[in-house]
Design a protein around this motif. Sequence first.
Motif, PDB file in Angstrom:
ATOM      1  N   ARG A 514      32.885  16.153 -10.533  1.00 51.24           N
ATOM      2  CA  ARG A 514      32.541  14.895  -9.862  1.00 51.24           C
ATOM      3  C   ARG A 514      31.241  15.051  -9.075  1.00 51.24           C
ATOM      4  N   ARG A 515      31.138  16.138  -8.312  1.00 50.08           N
ATOM      5  CA  ARG A 515      29.961  16.335  -7.474  1.00 50.08           C
ATOM      6  C   ARG A 515      28.687  16.396  -8.309  1.00 50.08           C
ATOM      7  N   SER A 516      28.746  17.016  -9.462  1.00 52.08           N
ATOM      8  CA  SER A 516      27.535  17.214 -10.245  1.00 52.08           C
ATOM      9  C   SER A 516      27.222  16.058 -11.186  1.00 52.08           C
ATOM     10  N   CYS A 517      28.238  15.329 -11.668  1.00 52.88           N
ATOM     11  CA  CYS A 517      27.997  14.335 -12.721  1.00 52.88           C
ATOM     12  C   CYS A 517      28.280  12.890 -12.323  1.00 52.88           C
ATOM     13  N   ILE A 518      29.126  12.646 -11.328  1.00 56.85           N
ATOM     14  CA  ILE A 518      29.486  11.272 -10.962  1.00 56.85           C
ATOM     15  C   ILE A 518      28.823  10.863  -9.653  1.00 56.85           C
ATOM     16  N   THR A 519      28.963  11.708  -8.630  1.00 57.16           N
ATOM     17  CA  THR A 519      28.430  11.362  -7.311  1.00 57.16           C
ATOM     18  C   THR A 519      26.935  11.019  -7.330  1.00 57.16           C
ATOM     19  N   PRO A 520      26.083  11.796  -7.999  1.00 55.48           N
ATOM     20  CA  PRO A 520      24.643  11.478  -7.943  1.00 55.48           C
ATOM     21  C   PRO A 520      24.273  10.175  -8.650  1.00 55.48           C
ATOM     22  N   ARG A 521      25.194   9.637  -9.452  1.00 52.20           N
ATOM     23  CA  ARG A 521      24.873   8.459 -10.250  1.00 52.20           C
ATOM     24  C   ARG A 521      25.435   7.173  -9.653  1.00 52.20           C
ATOM     25  N   GLN A 522      26.070   7.255  -8.487  1.00 54.30           N
ATOM     26  CA  GLN A 522      26.758   6.081  -7.943  1.00 54.30           C
ATOM     27  C   GLN A 522      25.819   4.900  -7.704  1.00 54.30           C
ATOM     28  N   ALA A 523      24.602   5.158  -7.273  1.00 54.26           N
ATOM     29  CA  ALA A 523      23.680   4.056  -6.965  1.00 54.26           C
ATOM     30  C   ALA A 523      23.305   3.266  -8.213  1.00 54.26           C
ATOM     31  N   GLN A 524      23.418   3.880  -9.379  1.00 55.03           N
ATOM     32  CA  GLN A 524      23.042   3.208 -10.627  1.00 55.03           C
ATOM     33  C   GLN A 524      24.237   2.567 -11.334  1.00 55.03           C
ATOM     34  N   LEU A 525      25.413   2.697 -10.772  1.00 54.95           N
ATOM     35  CA  LEU A 525      26.610   2.157 -11.424  1.00 54.95           C
ATOM     36  C   LEU A 525      26.529   0.636 -11.503  1.00 54.95           C
ATOM     37  N   LEU A 526      26.775   0.099 -12.671  1.00 61.93           N
ATOM     38  CA  LEU A 526      26.766  -1.347 -12.868  1.00 61.93           C
ATOM     39  C   LEU A 526      28.118  -1.939 -12.497  1.00 61.93           C
ATOM     40  N   THR A 527      28.152  -3.236 -12.271  1.00 65.29           N
ATOM     41  CA  THR A 527      29.405  -3.931 -11.982  1.00 65.29           C
ATOM     42  C   THR A 527      29.614  -5.002 -13.044  1.00 65.29           C
ATOM     43  N   GLY A 528      30.842  -5.064 -13.569  1.00 61.64           N
ATOM     44  CA  GLY A 528      31.153  -6.079 -14.579  1.00 61.64           C
ATOM     45  C   GLY A 528      30.675  -5.725 -15.965  1.00 61.64           C
ATOM     46  N   LYS A 529      30.170  -4.509 -16.177  1.00 56.03           N
ATOM     47  CA  LYS A 529      29.650  -4.096 -17.479  1.00 56.03           C
ATOM     48  C   LYS A 529      30.472  -2.991 -18.131  1.00 56.03           C
ATOM     49  N   HIS A 530      31.562  -2.619 -17.509  1.00 50.99           N
ATOM     50  CA  HIS A 530      32.382  -1.542 -18.034  1.00 50.99           C
ATOM     51  C   HIS A 530      33.375  -2.109 -19.057  1.00 50.99           C
ATOM     52  N   SER A 531      33.928  -1.246 -19.889  1.00 52.14           N
ATOM     53  CA  SER A 531      34.824  -1.720 -20.945  1.00 52.14           C
ATOM     54  C   SER A 531      35.935  -0.714 -21.188  1.00 52.14           C
ATOM     55  N   VAL A 532      36.984  -1.171 -21.849  1.00 50.85           N
ATOM     56  CA  VAL A 532      38.132  -0.321 -22.137  1.00 50.85           C
ATOM     57  C   VAL A 532      38.809  -0.814 -23.407  1.00 50.85           C
ATOM     58  N   GLN A 533      39.349   0.116 -24.189  1.00 49.43           N
ATOM     59  CA  GLN A 533      40.081  -0.229 -25.411  1.00 49.43           C
ATOM     60  C   GLN A 533      41.411   0.525 -25.436  1.00 49.43           C
ATOM     61  N   ARG A 534      42.424  -0.145 -25.949  1.00 48.49           N
ATOM     62  CA  ARG A 534      43.701   0.521 -26.197  1.00 48.49           C
ATOM     63  C   ARG A 534      43.575   1.361 -27.452  1.00 48.49           C
ATOM     64  N   ILE A 535      44.077   2.574 -27.398  1.00 48.35           N
ATOM     65  CA  ILE A 535      44.101   3.468 -28.543  1.00 48.35           C
ATOM     66  C   ILE A 535      45.557   3.854 -28.797  1.00 48.35           C
ATOM     67  N   GLY A 536      46.144   3.251 -29.813  1.00 48.03           N
ATOM     68  CA  GLY A 536      47.549   3.512 -30.083  1.00 48.03           C
ATOM     69  C   GLY A 536      48.426   2.983 -28.965  1.00 48.03           C
ATOM     70  N   GLU A 537      49.626   3.546 -28.863  1.00 43.89           N
ATOM     71  CA  GLU A 537      50.603   3.048 -27.886  1.00 43.89           C
ATOM     72  C   GLU A 537      50.348   3.569 -26.489  1.00 43.89           C
ATOM     73  N   HIS A 538      49.759   4.764 -26.368  1.00 39.95           N
ATOM     74  CA  HIS A 538      49.643   5.402 -25.053  1.00 39.95           C
ATOM     75  C   HIS A 538      48.220   5.828 -24.705  1.00 39.95           C
ATOM     76  N   GLY A 539      47.228   5.369 -25.447  1.00 42.62           N
ATOM     77  CA  GLY A 539      45.875   5.838 -25.209  1.00 42.62           C
ATOM     78  C   GLY A 539      44.936   4.777 -24.669  1.00 42.62           C
ATOM     79  N   LEU A 540      43.932   5.215 -23.927  1.00 39.27           N
ATOM     80  CA  LEU A 540      42.863   4.357 -23.431  1.00 39.27           C
ATOM     81  C   LEU A 540      41.528   5.045 -23.651  1.00 39.27           C
TER      82      LEU A 540
END
Length: 607
Positions: A514-540
């Motif tokens: 998290r510290r190396s790959c997510i935290t430094p990118r927080q300022a560039q995170l978009l809102t309302g542009k993320h997506s998700v798909q169901r994969i089978g019965e138990h996957g995302l």
Amino acid sequence: MRCQHEMPFGASLHAGGATFRLWAPAARSAELSFAPNAAGRAIAHPAEADAEGWWECTLAEAAAGSVYQWRIDGQLLVPDPASRQNPEGPHGPSAVVDPRQFEWDAGWSGRPWNEVVLYELHVGAFTPEGTFRAAEARLRELADIGITAIELMPVSNFGGRFGWGYDGVLPFAPHDAYGAPDDLKHLVQAAHRLGMMVFLDVVYNHFGPDGNYLHAYAPGFFSQTHSSPWGAAINFDGPDNRPVRDFFIHNALYWLQEYRFDGLRLDAVHAIRDSSTPHILEELSATVRKATHGRHVHLVLENEDNDWRLLARSEPPGRYDAQWNDDFHHALHVALTGETQSYYHDYGVDPLDLLGRAFTHGMVFEGSQRKPGGARKHVHAAPAQDLTTLVNFAHNHDQVGNRARGERLSQLVPPEAAQLPTLLALLTPAIPMLFLGEESGAKAPFLYFADWEGKLREAVRAGRKREFGHDHAEDLPDPCSAATFAACRPDAAQAHSEAGRAWRDNVRAAVEARRSCITPRQAQLLTGKHSVQRIGEHGLAVQWRYADGQMLSLELNLGAAPIAVPPQHLGPVEANCVFSHRWPASQPPGQWPPFAARWLLGAEITQ
């Protein structure tokens, strides 16, 4: 550096001794029962009142360590509601404290919000000793894992030896069983020296039932038109509300300035009723922002109503940095356990879809009150949120402690899935939080406990049985037993076992990812542009997008069987693996292993 927050009430030391002020508009008379120290004989000193009900007394002989109580109408002895210390609990005398005796390090200004990795703890249960000093000795363990902020459950003085702290009655006085004011300051300073912030959980929606004397002399503290689930609601909008509003606003400033806390978490603000303008939450935030300008001071809410309009990333006056995201926890809990009782009822239909929405939108439901049983009266979808204004968790004091036997989510799922909830909380763009012992896979329960006596004790015991449908059960943990409290301390032997060390190492690796790959990118995170798909019965499959075209993706299987994965519809992603859990390097393409997750970061290729 020495720090003192000036207040219009309580005991204030100065060159001529100390001045004591009490708002008691219903009192016909008030005297200060004063002794030079705890062993001295108390002598009554008359106080004078003004037209607004403020009683005042100045004593030249008062000094740090002096003790005092207010005598109301010649009979009732009460503590100072703004006491800085009450060494014998809320039924005993208050003590004069000199805040300027403590020497603070200069230079600490906190850490920005995007760097927060929270750890919620109960001071009494965190160590066998249950004190501020003992907690301080364990801070380096948390810092070594990568925790950047600890959050203390409420420490304000309450009746009895032990309790959760949400029924405090002296909001300015640290609970005497945990230690003296300087012990708490020492804990905060020790955390700062390790690069860690300290947050405090505060309760501004009610007073506890044991040791609350305000009704006798200041009934204006309590609303005549609003109610609270836990007692009389606080009067923020009725007659005489100004001293009440000032009392709680000064409390926030007191903890942030005199104790140098880096943030506050406001408990259950959905139970704070205020029809006036500005709302007390807006006024409190605006006042705090102005008074702490130049420091990283963070304000966080618990709000069942999910009012996203209170939140903002840039810390503007009147707004809050974030709120606890119950929707994430509840959807994850139901998806893994299938439980749908009480407040899990709203998440029982397609919980995996709701979890996907929590990953991409933050909140799932918005602005709907609950029925007495816990389910919402109406379910409204929440708009997409800035994910950095939400705190995600797999465990907290409520979600574990509100169960009859205090089981953690990690104990309610198959062993292969036990750590997955913790990792999912740690590795999203939302701010993560761990709970007492979670860093080592603690198996100790966290039960409800309160050291109450008499009718109050019997009422709590009976209420717990009713709440969980065990009216005649004799095997429920006794909430008022010291043994119940002791059972909530995580087992040190388990934490240092081979399994505990392996769990902790994996948490440390996830926090580092998290510290190396997510935290430094927080300022560039978009809102309302993320997506998700169901994969089978138990996957995302989840995709979080950034302004520079990069994408963080999650491949998740919450089931006990492998998932055959169809070709992705969004096109390939040139990515590197950020972190994986139960995902062998030899895993065949097109198949996700059971109870496994993998995070990838790279450029999204559009077609």
